[in-house]
Enzyme design. Structure first.
Site, PDB file in Angstrom:
ATOM      1  N   THR A 174       0.753  -1.211   0.055  1.00 47.19           N
ATOM      2  CA  THR A 174      -0.185  -0.062   0.054  1.00 47.19           C
ATOM      3  C   THR A 174       0.994   1.194   0.039  1.00 47.19           C
ATOM      4  OG1 THR A 174      -1.923  -1.306   1.098  1.00 47.19           O
ATOM      5  CG2 THR A 174      -1.852   1.103   1.535  1.00 47.19           C
ATOM      6  N   GLY A 175       0.348   2.416  -0.834  1.00 48.96           N
ATOM      7  CA  GLY A 175       1.221   3.500  -0.603  1.00 48.96           C
ATOM      8  C   GLY A 175       1.535   3.830  -2.178  1.00 48.96           C
ATOM      9  N   THR A 205       4.234   4.418  -3.538  1.00 46.03           N
ATOM     10  CA  THR A 205       5.437   3.667  -4.415  1.00 46.03           C
ATOM     11  C   THR A 205       4.746   2.285  -4.943  1.00 46.03           C
ATOM     12  OG1 THR A 205       7.029   4.560  -2.904  1.00 46.03           O
ATOM     13  CG2 THR A 205       7.605   2.785  -4.529  1.00 46.03           C
ATOM     14  N   GLY A 211       6.273  -0.720  -0.430  1.00 47.70           N
ATOM     15  CA  GLY A 211       7.115   0.423  -0.014  1.00 47.70           C
ATOM     16  C   GLY A 211       7.502   0.297   1.384  1.00 47.70           C
ATOM     17  N   ALA A 212       8.205   1.454   1.797  1.00 48.04           N
ATOM     18  CA  ALA A 212       8.423   1.555   3.261  1.00 48.04           C
ATOM     19  C   ALA A 212       8.834   3.016   3.643  1.00 48.04           C
ATOM     20  CB  ALA A 212       9.713   0.973   3.785  1.00 48.04           C
ATOM     21  N   GLY A 248       1.000   4.900   5.594  1.00 45.41           N
ATOM     22  CA  GLY A 248      -0.387   5.057   5.048  1.00 45.41           C
ATOM     23  C   GLY A 248      -1.696   4.350   5.795  1.00 45.41           C
ATOM     24  N   GLU A 295      -0.436  -5.274   5.964  1.00 42.11           N
ATOM     25  CA  GLU A 295       0.818  -5.723   5.259  1.00 42.11           C
ATOM     26  C   GLU A 295       1.740  -6.451   5.948  1.00 42.11           C
ATOM     27  OE1 GLU A 295       1.399  -0.761   3.396  1.00 42.11           O
ATOM     28  OE2 GLU A 295       2.190  -1.389   5.311  1.00 42.11           O
TER      29      GLU A 295
HETATM   30  C1  5RP Z   1       1.712   2.080   4.194  1.00 41.29           C
HETATM   31  C2  5RP Z   1       2.883   1.891   4.146  1.00 41.29           C
HETATM   32  C3  5RP Z   1       3.892   2.425   2.833  1.00 41.29           C
HETATM   33  O1  5RP Z   1       4.570   1.310   2.424  1.00 41.29           O
HETATM   34  C4  5RP Z   1       4.641   3.286   3.452  1.00 41.29           C
HETATM   35  O2  5RP Z   1       3.857   4.418   4.038  1.00 41.29           O
HETATM   36  C5  5RP Z   1       5.420   4.028   2.232  1.00 41.29           C
HETATM   37  O3  5RP Z   1       4.483   4.676   1.289  1.00 41.29           O
HETATM   38  P1  5RP Z   1       5.042   5.583   0.261  1.00 41.29           P
HETATM   39  O4  5RP Z   1       5.410   4.502  -0.968  1.00 41.29           O
HETATM   40  O5  5RP Z   1       3.688   6.402  -0.318  1.00 41.29           O
HETATM   41  O6  5RP Z   1       5.924   6.687   0.500  1.00 41.29           O
HETATM   42  O7  5RP Z   1       3.458   1.530   4.916  1.00 41.29           O
HETATM   43  O8  5RP Z   1       1.073   1.777   5.385  1.00 41.29           O
END
Ligand code: 5RP
Length: 221
Positions: free
Chosen positions: A32-33, A35, A86-87, A101, A107
């Site tokens: 999720t997110g 990326t 992503g992270a 997110g 996740e």
């Molecule tokens: C959502 C997450 C996402 O992987 C993390 O917040 C990274 O998001 P983005 O790719 O928008 O920077 O853990 O719960």
């Protein structure tokens, strides 16, 4: 030098494309997110190769379905070859801080089923020590104050996020932590009664980090 949003999006797209080379067949675990969204859009281009996906959030499930990718319930799947996500932060040990997110619990569950966790990030997420990004902790609403007191004892400053998770719970974002031992802190926080899970992904780190830099995508294992 700090990158602007367009430059960061270009890196996210590049790393999403790199992750597609890990997609072989079967059912894919999807994070999720922003990326992960780039990854989903790339996955749509090779959807004929796969049976479908397991989603780590309602938002991801919706995006997958919008692309015509079948979304499977995790309970109908015995194992997943890969989980791509992503992270918010990741270290050289591939320990991650996630949940910006708000999807951390699902996740972590989907990642637990996957043989390989492929983390996709732009280089701004690569850090020497976790904790500058506030650590998300998903909590049952009635336990909010008690869990917050326990988190203060661990040295953090919890702040309630104006957000309800897909599981109907709240999130406390814990500021002010310098996380020198992520496995220990992950375990300690998960032992607080009322905590559903926390955003440290260290007991089960990533297997592969694809890190987008202006000089190309680096692979760390
Ligand atoms: C959502 C997450 C996402 O992987 C993390 O917040 C990274 O998001 P983005 O790719 O928008 O920077 O853990 O719960």
């Amino acid at each position: 030098m700090a990158l602007d949003k367009a430059q960061q999006d270009a890196l996210k797209l590049e790393v999403a494309k790199a992750a597609i080379t890990y997609v072989k067949d079967g059912i894919i675990g999807v994070g999720t997110g922003s990326t992960a969204n780039f990854f989903i859009d790339e996955l749509a281009k090779v959807k004929h190769k796969i049976e479908g996906a397991v989603a780590s959030s309602e938002a991801t499930a919706q995006r997958l379905r919008n692309h015509g990718i079948e979304v499977f319930d995790l309970n109908s799947v015995d194992s997943l070859d890969i989980y791509v996500d992503g992270a918010d932060e990741i270290t050289e040990h591939l320990h991650m801080l996630k949940g910006g997110g708000g999807a951390l619990t699902r996740e972590k569950i989907v990642a637990a089923v996957a043989k390989s966790f492929i983390c996709i990030c732009d280089e701004s997420k690569y850090v020497p020590v976790l904790g500058k990004f506030p650590l998300p902790v998903e909590v049952l609403s009635m336990a909010r104050s008690q869990v917050a007191r326990e988190l203060v004892k661990l040295g953090g400053q919890p702040k309630l996020r104006d957000f309800t998770t897909d599981n109907g719970n709240i999130i406390l974002d814990v500021h002010g932590l310098t996380i020198s031992d992520p496995i220990e802190l992950e375990t300690k926080i998960n032992q607080i009664v009322g905590v559903v899970t926390n955003g440290l992904f260290a007991s089960r780190p990533a297997n592969v980090l694809l890190l987008a830099t202006p000089n190309g995508v680096k692979t760390l294992t």
